[in-house]
Design a protein around this motif. Structure first.
Motif, PDB file in Angstrom:
ATOM      1  N   LYS A 157     124.931  50.976  -4.506  1.00  0.00           N
ATOM      2  CA  LYS A 157     125.347  51.272  -3.134  1.00  0.00           C
ATOM      3  C   LYS A 157     124.628  50.299  -2.210  1.00  0.00           C
ATOM      4  O   LYS A 157     123.401  50.177  -2.258  1.00  0.00           O
ATOM      5  CB  LYS A 157     124.992  52.702  -2.745  1.00  0.00           C
ATOM      6  N   ARG A 190     124.684  48.179   1.856  1.00  0.00           N
ATOM      7  CA  ARG A 190     125.077  48.158   3.268  1.00  0.00           C
ATOM      8  C   ARG A 190     124.889  46.724   3.744  1.00  0.00           C
ATOM      9  O   ARG A 190     123.996  46.027   3.283  1.00  0.00           O
ATOM     10  CB  ARG A 190     124.199  49.112   4.066  1.00  0.00           C
ATOM     11  N   ASN A 243     123.865  44.384   6.861  1.00  0.00           N
ATOM     12  CA  ASN A 243     123.202  44.497   8.165  1.00  0.00           C
ATOM     13  C   ASN A 243     123.797  43.508   9.178  1.00  0.00           C
ATOM     14  O   ASN A 243     124.732  42.771   8.870  1.00  0.00           O
ATOM     15  CB  ASN A 243     121.680  44.341   8.029  1.00  0.00           C
ATOM     16  N   LEU A 260     120.866  50.114  -1.174  1.00  0.00           N
ATOM     17  CA  LEU A 260     120.459  51.473  -0.835  1.00  0.00           C
ATOM     18  C   LEU A 260     120.113  52.294  -2.070  1.00  0.00           C
ATOM     19  O   LEU A 260     119.188  53.105  -2.039  1.00  0.00           O
ATOM     20  CB  LEU A 260     121.560  52.182  -0.048  1.00  0.00           C
ATOM     21  N   GLN A 261     120.872  52.080  -3.160  1.00  0.00           N
ATOM     22  CA  GLN A 261     120.687  52.943  -4.312  1.00  0.00           C
ATOM     23  C   GLN A 261     121.329  52.312  -5.543  1.00  0.00           C
ATOM     24  O   GLN A 261     122.354  51.642  -5.451  1.00  0.00           O
ATOM     25  CB  GLN A 261     121.337  54.284  -4.021  1.00  0.00           C
ATOM     26  N   LYS A 287     117.761  45.042  -7.219  1.00  0.00           N
ATOM     27  CA  LYS A 287     117.221  45.058  -5.856  1.00  0.00           C
ATOM     28  C   LYS A 287     116.630  43.717  -5.466  1.00  0.00           C
ATOM     29  O   LYS A 287     116.866  43.220  -4.351  1.00  0.00           O
ATOM     30  CB  LYS A 287     116.183  46.168  -5.717  1.00  0.00           C
ATOM     31  N   ASN A 308     118.737  42.209  -2.434  1.00  0.00           N
ATOM     32  CA  ASN A 308     118.197  42.605  -1.130  1.00  0.00           C
ATOM     33  C   ASN A 308     117.958  41.415  -0.210  1.00  0.00           C
ATOM     34  O   ASN A 308     117.288  40.453  -0.570  1.00  0.00           O
ATOM     35  CB  ASN A 308     116.893  43.387  -1.301  1.00  0.00           C
ATOM     36  N   GLU A 365     128.745  51.502   4.286  1.00  0.00           N
ATOM     37  CA  GLU A 365     128.246  51.571   2.920  1.00  0.00           C
ATOM     38  C   GLU A 365     129.361  51.242   1.936  1.00  0.00           C
ATOM     39  O   GLU A 365     130.500  51.658   2.113  1.00  0.00           O
ATOM     40  CB  GLU A 365     127.682  52.954   2.634  1.00  0.00           C
TER      41      GLU A 365
END
Length: 112
Positions: A59, A61, A63, A71-72, A85, A89, A103
Motif C-alpha cells: 500500500k 501513497r 506525496n 504505508l504497509q 520500503k 520510500n 492510497e
C-alpha cells in the motif's frame, strides 16, 4: 395499444441497461507506473533467500513531490518488507498517472 406498451417497456429497459453500463468504470492499468516500480524493485541479494514465489501486497501513497511513501506491506518476512520500503520510500516517480494523496495497493511478485 399493446404494442405501444411493449415498446415503451423495451425502451425503458434499454435505457436502464445503458445507464448502468456507463456507471461501470474500467480499471486503469497504470503501465508507466508499473514499469517504474519494477525498475525500482529490481532484484538483488538484499531480498534474502526466498524459498518459493512470493506475492506481497504493498500500500502506497504519492506525496506532493510525486514521491512514493510506502504505508504497509502484508508480508511476514522482515527482510522482504524492509527491502520494499528501502527500494520505494521517497523515490520520485517520473510519470504523473497516480493522483496525489490517494492510497494505492498493488501486488509485487517475487520469483526465485
Amino acid at each position: 395499444m399493446k404494442k405501444l406498451s411493449v415498446s415503451i417497456a423495451l425502451v425503458l429497459l434499454m435505457c436502464t441497461a445503458f445507464v448502468s453500463a456507463n456507471e461501470l468504470k474500467p480499471k486503469k492499468t497504470y503501465s508507466n507506473v508499473s514499469s517504474e516500480l519494477a525498475t525500482l524493485l529490481a532484484p538483488d541479494g538484499a531480498v534474502g533467500d526466498l524459498e518459493n514465489e512470493t506475492v506481497v501486497k504493498v500500500k502506497i501513497r504519492i506525496n506532493a513531490d510525486n514521491e512514493i511513501v510506502v504505508l504497509q506491506t502484508n508480508t511476514t518476512n522482515a527482510e522482504l518488507s524492509n527491502y520494499i520500503k528501502v527500494s520505494l520510500n521517497y523515490k520520485k516517480l517520473s510519470s504523473f498517472e497516480l493522483g496525489l494523496d490517494k492510497e494505492y495497493v498493488f501486488d509485487v511478485n517475487f520469483q526465485m
